[in-house]
Design an enzyme around this catalytic site. Sequence first.
Site, PDB file in Angstrom:
ATOM      1  N   GLY A  13       0.879  -1.152  -0.037  1.00  0.00           N
ATOM      2  CA  GLY A  13      -0.155   0.044   0.057  1.00  0.00           C
ATOM      3  C   GLY A  13       0.620   1.530   0.171  1.00  0.00           C
ATOM      4  O   GLY A  13       1.898   1.292   0.385  1.00  0.00           O
ATOM      5  N   ARG A  23      13.823   9.959  -2.284  1.00  0.00           N
ATOM      6  CA  ARG A  23      14.687  10.824  -2.400  1.00  0.00           C
ATOM      7  C   ARG A  23      15.991  10.882  -1.630  1.00  0.00           C
ATOM      8  O   ARG A  23      17.124  10.877  -1.858  1.00  0.00           O
ATOM      9  CB  ARG A  23      13.938  12.227  -2.213  1.00  0.00           C
ATOM     10  N   ARG A  74       0.865  -4.859  -5.913  1.00  0.00           N
ATOM     11  CA  ARG A  74       1.087  -6.069  -5.321  1.00  0.00           C
ATOM     12  C   ARG A  74       1.627  -7.257  -6.428  1.00  0.00           C
ATOM     13  O   ARG A  74       1.234  -6.886  -7.567  1.00  0.00           O
ATOM     14  CB  ARG A  74      -0.124  -6.581  -4.572  1.00  0.00           C
ATOM     15  N   GLY A 104       5.524  -2.497   3.690  1.00  0.00           N
ATOM     16  CA  GLY A 104       5.038  -2.807   4.914  1.00  0.00           C
ATOM     17  C   GLY A 104       5.473  -4.425   5.098  1.00  0.00           C
ATOM     18  O   GLY A 104       6.619  -4.724   4.646  1.00  0.00           O
ATOM     19  N   ASP A 105       4.854  -5.064   6.238  1.00  0.00           N
ATOM     20  CA  ASP A 105       5.269  -6.446   6.567  1.00  0.00           C
ATOM     21  C   ASP A 105       5.259  -7.364   5.461  1.00  0.00           C
ATOM     22  O   ASP A 105       6.461  -8.119   5.212  1.00  0.00           O
ATOM     23  CB  ASP A 105       3.959  -7.148   7.289  1.00  0.00           C
ATOM     24  N   THR A 127       3.627   2.601   5.927  1.00  0.00           N
ATOM     25  CA  THR A 127       2.252   2.228   5.761  1.00  0.00           C
ATOM     26  C   THR A 127       1.503   3.166   6.765  1.00  0.00           C
ATOM     27  O   THR A 127       1.963   3.406   8.053  1.00  0.00           O
ATOM     28  CB  THR A 127       2.201   0.723   6.251  1.00  0.00           C
ATOM     29  N   ASP A 129      -0.787   2.530   8.424  1.00  0.00           N
ATOM     30  CA  ASP A 129      -1.402   1.645   9.510  1.00  0.00           C
ATOM     31  C   ASP A 129      -0.704   1.482  10.911  1.00  0.00           C
ATOM     32  O   ASP A 129      -1.330   1.368  11.777  1.00  0.00           O
ATOM     33  CB  ASP A 129      -1.758   0.353   8.991  1.00  0.00           C
ATOM     34  N   ASP A 131       1.335  -0.721  11.646  1.00  0.00           N
ATOM     35  CA  ASP A 131       1.117  -2.074  12.141  1.00  0.00           C
ATOM     36  C   ASP A 131       2.336  -2.877  12.013  1.00  0.00           C
ATOM     37  O   ASP A 131       2.166  -4.095  12.111  1.00  0.00           O
ATOM     38  CB  ASP A 131      -0.199  -2.625  11.621  1.00  0.00           C
ATOM     39  N   ARG A 156     -18.253  16.509  12.430  1.00  0.00           N
ATOM     40  CA  ARG A 156     -18.533  16.893  13.795  1.00  0.00           C
ATOM     41  C   ARG A 156     -19.595  18.070  13.381  1.00  0.00           C
ATOM     42  O   ARG A 156     -20.561  18.350  14.186  1.00  0.00           O
ATOM     43  CB  ARG A 156     -17.490  17.495  14.774  1.00  0.00           C
ATOM     44  N   ARG A 173      -6.260  -1.250   8.498  1.00  0.00           N
ATOM     45  CA  ARG A 173      -6.436  -2.812   8.472  1.00  0.00           C
ATOM     46  C   ARG A 173      -6.764  -3.611   9.926  1.00  0.00           C
ATOM     47  O   ARG A 173      -7.672  -3.266  10.383  1.00  0.00           O
ATOM     48  CB  ARG A 173      -5.076  -3.418   7.714  1.00  0.00           C
ATOM     49  N   HIS A 219     -25.360  15.423  20.150  1.00  0.00           N
ATOM     50  CA  HIS A 219     -24.825  14.801  18.981  1.00  0.00           C
ATOM     51  C   HIS A 219     -23.567  14.064  19.536  1.00  0.00           C
ATOM     52  O   HIS A 219     -22.768  14.252  20.686  1.00  0.00           O
ATOM     53  CB  HIS A 219     -24.135  15.934  18.078  1.00  0.00           C
ATOM     54  N   ARG A 247     -25.551   8.255  11.238  1.00  0.00           N
ATOM     55  CA  ARG A 247     -25.087   8.216   9.693  1.00  0.00           C
ATOM     56  C   ARG A 247     -23.586   7.551   9.737  1.00  0.00           C
ATOM     57  O   ARG A 247     -23.066   7.701  10.719  1.00  0.00           O
ATOM     58  CB  ARG A 247     -25.023   9.563   9.090  1.00  0.00           C
TER      59      ARG A 247
HETATM   60  P1  ADP Z   1       2.711  -4.576   2.394  1.00  0.00           P
HETATM   61  O1  ADP Z   1       4.283  -4.365   2.223  1.00  0.00           O
HETATM   62  O2  ADP Z   1       1.963  -3.180   2.589  1.00  0.00           O
HETATM   63  O3  ADP Z   1       2.402  -5.398   3.752  1.00  0.00           O
HETATM   64  P2  ADP Z   1       1.518  -6.547   0.816  1.00  0.00           P
HETATM   65  O4  ADP Z   1       1.250  -7.635   1.824  1.00  0.00           O
HETATM   66  O5  ADP Z   1       0.643  -6.562  -0.278  1.00  0.00           O
HETATM   67  O6  ADP Z   1       1.838  -5.278   1.226  1.00  0.00           O
HETATM   68  O7  ADP Z   1       2.989  -7.057   0.223  1.00  0.00           O
HETATM   69  C1  ADP Z   1       3.596  -6.387  -0.889  1.00  0.00           C
HETATM   70  C2  ADP Z   1       4.417  -7.464  -1.833  1.00  0.00           C
HETATM   71  O8  ADP Z   1       5.323  -8.186  -1.081  1.00  0.00           O
HETATM   72  C3  ADP Z   1       3.239  -8.634  -2.318  1.00  0.00           C
HETATM   73  O9  ADP Z   1       2.763  -8.294  -3.555  1.00  0.00           O
HETATM   74  C4  ADP Z   1       4.346  -9.808  -2.822  1.00  0.00           C
HETATM   75  O10 ADP Z   1       5.065  -9.445  -3.890  1.00  0.00           O
HETATM   76  C5  ADP Z   1       5.270  -9.562  -1.410  1.00  0.00           C
HETATM   77  N1  ADP Z   1       5.038 -10.438  -0.267  1.00  0.00           N
HETATM   78  C6  ADP Z   1       3.926 -10.085   0.471  1.00  0.00           C
HETATM   79  N2  ADP Z   1       3.972 -11.139   1.448  1.00  0.00           N
HETATM   80  C7  ADP Z   1       4.814 -12.103   1.197  1.00  0.00           C
HETATM   81  C8  ADP Z   1       5.399 -13.351   1.790  1.00  0.00           C
HETATM   82  N3  ADP Z   1       4.688 -13.743   2.843  1.00  0.00           N
HETATM   83  N4  ADP Z   1       6.431 -13.963   1.290  1.00  0.00           N
HETATM   84  C9  ADP Z   1       7.083 -13.371   0.051  1.00  0.00           C
HETATM   85  N5  ADP Z   1       6.755 -12.067  -0.344  1.00  0.00           N
HETATM   86  C10 ADP Z   1       5.462 -11.524   0.223  1.00  0.00           C
END
Ligand code: ADP
Length: 331
Positions: A13, A23, A74, A104-105, A127, A129, A131, A156, A173, A219, A247
Amino acid sequence: MNIKKIGVLTSGGDAPGMNAAIRAVVRTAIFNNIETVGIMRGYNGLINGDIKNLTLRDVSDIIHRGGTTLFTARCLEFKTEEGLNKVVKNCKDYNIDALVVIGGDGTFRGARDLSARGITCVGIPATIDNDIGCSDYTIGFDTALNTAMEMIDKLRDTAQSHDRCTVVEVMGRRAGYIALETGIACGATFIIVPEIPDIDIDNNIIKKIKEIQKTGKKHFIIVVGEGYKKTNELAEYVQAQTNLETRVAVLGHVQRGGSPSVKDRVTATHMGNYAVNLLINKTSQVNQTQNKSYVVIVKNGEVTSIPIEDAFNKQKEFDYNLYNIASQVSL
Ligand code: ADP
């Protein structure tokens, strides 16, 4: 090993501040006489050779821009043996000595797989998030908080004018950090986070609204983290039980865009600079067969790093203390 060329990519993301990180990587590398190439659309660019040289001027005028100038995507093929082999081959063909991966992860798991195949990687957490368990902070979080806060403030105004209850769903997420901090900053009456999925609606929310109504308040703002997954049902239930016109507003991807905040630009610059210096220093200490990869993190206010294998051990703890403070002051 002397690093001569670094590849940089953004993956997963997008997050405001990714451009500031790109940069900083490019400028720090060039400052140290290292060439940089930009890899387009995350790991896809490494599979199909969508790679371009980056000069000092290629990263001009991007520090203030949201999104990512290297694009992001992705990449499912990357998770296959065949995809990984293509990546390794392209890194060799393009003489890329090391990669800086911003994401991210999931992005770091990919980097760990590449590292196991002999490609040195440094991850930079980005990210909205926030997270990622191993780092106190991820690039983009602060900007997203401020964007969400501005929008909830606007909601608000209209909730107050119409004596309504507005249930605002924010991103994050499976994590409730955006909900927690924007909920506090916007004076939400309730904050619902995925970390506390079984919250008793009747005994908490409905009872509290009824008690607060007796004090003259008409409210209400309820902030819900998207990972809770039951925003609409919650709003319908609140309306049915309280007679408040209720809402739903889903803030959505607007939280991922926009010009990065000072904090995100500075953190991204610091992390990008740190990543390149780490590559220069660490790779000069080990021989070529000992490949080591890292993730740059923020720990207790300091930018530092950990080996990539240790980046997945820790789940980020939810700040229950802050959550309790929020519930004490939302009366
Ligand atoms: P984020 O990095 O924000 O967590 P994603 O989970 O979509 O986003 O991961 C980004 C890309 O990293 C994926 O499209 C894939 O190419 C690679 N990736 C994600 N998870 C794995 C994994 N368990 N093992 C290897 N590559 C991964």
